[in-house]
Design a protein around this motif. Sequence first.
Motif, short mmCIF file in Angstrom:
data_model
loop_
_atom_site.label_atom_id
_atom_site.label_comp_id
_atom_site.label_asym_id
_atom_site.label_seq_id
_atom_site.Cartn_x
_atom_site.Cartn_y
_atom_site.Cartn_z
N GLY A 22 0.81 -1.21 0.00
CA GLY A 22 0.00 0.00 0.00
C GLY A 22 0.84 1.26 0.00
N MET A 23 1.92 1.25 0.78
CA MET A 23 2.80 2.41 0.79
C MET A 23 3.45 2.61 -0.58
SD MET A 23 4.67 2.53 4.49
CE MET A 23 5.40 0.92 4.40
N VAL A 24 3.85 1.52 -1.21
CA VAL A 24 4.44 1.63 -2.55
C VAL A 24 3.42 2.17 -3.54
CG1 VAL A 24 5.37 0.29 -4.47
CG2 VAL A 24 6.19 -0.14 -2.16
N LEU A 25 2.19 1.66 -3.48
CA LEU A 25 1.16 2.15 -4.39
C LEU A 25 0.84 3.62 -4.16
CD1 LEU A 25 -1.35 -0.83 -4.52
CD2 LEU A 25 0.07 0.04 -6.38
N LEU A 26 0.82 4.05 -2.92
CA LEU A 26 0.54 5.47 -2.64
C LEU A 26 1.67 6.37 -3.11
CD1 LEU A 26 -1.19 5.30 0.83
CD2 LEU A 26 -2.19 5.90 -1.36
N ILE A 27 2.91 5.91 -2.97
CA ILE A 27 4.03 6.70 -3.47
C ILE A 27 3.97 6.80 -4.99
CG2 ILE A 27 6.55 6.69 -3.74
CD1 ILE A 27 6.65 5.55 -0.85
N VAL A 28 3.66 5.68 -5.64
CA VAL A 28 3.54 5.69 -7.10
C VAL A 28 2.38 6.59 -7.54
CG1 VAL A 28 2.98 4.24 -9.10
CG2 VAL A 28 4.66 3.47 -7.42
N ALA A 29 1.26 6.51 -6.83
CA ALA A 29 0.10 7.35 -7.18
C ALA A 29 0.41 8.82 -6.99
CB ALA A 29 -1.10 6.95 -6.34
N SER A 30 1.11 9.16 -5.91
CA SER A 30 1.43 10.56 -5.70
C SER A 30 2.47 11.07 -6.70
CB SER A 30 1.93 10.80 -4.27
OG SER A 30 3.14 10.11 -4.05
N TYR A 31 3.19 10.17 -7.33
CA TYR A 31 4.13 10.56 -8.39
C TYR A 31 3.43 10.68 -9.74
CZ TYR A 31 8.13 10.29 -11.54
OH TYR A 31 9.04 10.55 -12.53
N ILE A 32 2.49 9.78 -10.03
CA ILE A 32 1.87 9.72 -11.36
C ILE A 32 0.71 10.69 -11.52
CG2 ILE A 32 0.53 8.20 -12.88
CD1 ILE A 32 2.31 5.92 -12.02
N VAL A 65 -5.56 15.92 -6.88
CA VAL A 65 -4.48 15.03 -6.45
C VAL A 65 -4.85 14.36 -5.13
CG1 VAL A 65 -2.08 14.96 -5.70
CG2 VAL A 65 -2.70 16.27 -7.71
N SER A 66 -5.38 15.11 -4.19
CA SER A 66 -5.72 14.50 -2.91
C SER A 66 -6.86 13.49 -3.04
CB SER A 66 -6.07 15.57 -1.88
OG SER A 66 -7.22 16.29 -2.29
N ALA A 67 -7.83 13.76 -3.92
CA ALA A 67 -8.92 12.81 -4.13
C ALA A 67 -8.41 11.51 -4.73
CB ALA A 67 -9.98 13.42 -5.03
N ALA A 68 -7.49 11.61 -5.67
CA ALA A 68 -6.93 10.40 -6.28
C ALA A 68 -6.13 9.60 -5.26
CB ALA A 68 -6.07 10.77 -7.47
N ILE A 69 -5.34 10.27 -4.44
CA ILE A 69 -4.53 9.57 -3.44
C ILE A 69 -5.43 8.95 -2.37
CG2 ILE A 69 -2.83 9.91 -1.62
CD1 ILE A 69 -1.45 11.89 -3.52
N LEU A 70 -6.48 9.64 -1.96
CA LEU A 70 -7.43 9.07 -1.00
C LEU A 70 -8.14 7.85 -1.59
CD1 LEU A 70 -9.04 12.16 0.73
CD2 LEU A 70 -7.68 10.37 1.79
N GLY A 71 -8.48 7.91 -2.87
CA GLY A 71 -9.10 6.76 -3.52
C GLY A 71 -8.20 5.54 -3.51
N VAL A 72 -6.94 5.74 -3.81
CA VAL A 72 -5.98 4.62 -3.78
C VAL A 72 -5.84 4.11 -2.35
CG1 VAL A 72 -3.57 3.98 -4.13
CG2 VAL A 72 -4.75 5.34 -5.83
N ALA A 73 -5.81 5.01 -1.37
CA ALA A 73 -5.67 4.61 0.03
C ALA A 73 -6.86 3.78 0.49
CB ALA A 73 -5.51 5.83 0.92
N ILE A 74 -8.05 4.13 0.05
CA ILE A 74 -9.24 3.37 0.43
C ILE A 74 -9.20 1.97 -0.16
CG2 ILE A 74 -11.74 3.23 0.09
CD1 ILE A 74 -11.77 6.31 0.41
N VAL A 75 -8.78 1.85 -1.41
CA VAL A 75 -8.67 0.54 -2.04
C VAL A 75 -7.61 -0.31 -1.34
CG1 VAL A 75 -7.99 -0.63 -4.18
CG2 VAL A 75 -9.53 1.33 -4.27
#
Length: 89
Positions: A22-32, A65-75
């Motif tokens: 999850g941490m890796v996915l959130l870092i990737v999402a915050s980069y992309i 950006v925050s909505a996308a990162i929150l969406g990934v965090a929820i998943v």
Amino acid sequence: MIETIRNIGWSIVFSVVGGLLGMVLLIVASYIVPRVIDRLTPNIDEQKEIARGNSAVAEYFGRLVSAAILGVAIVVAAAVLGGIMAALH
């Protein structure tokens, strides 16, 4: 008793592995995500507008950006919880 301890062990493994992924996915999402937004709005340079003090662009960009990162965090949280629940049953 041994089965219970084994299930608890697996739930710990699932939560640790899921948390790391999850941490890796959130870092990737915050980069992309900011780069995707830059490509979707080619006529607007968000960083330049934010540097100039355009608060409307800053709020728009920040909310997307925050909505996308929150969406990934929820998943990710749902996946970790699902792994823990699967290990405990």
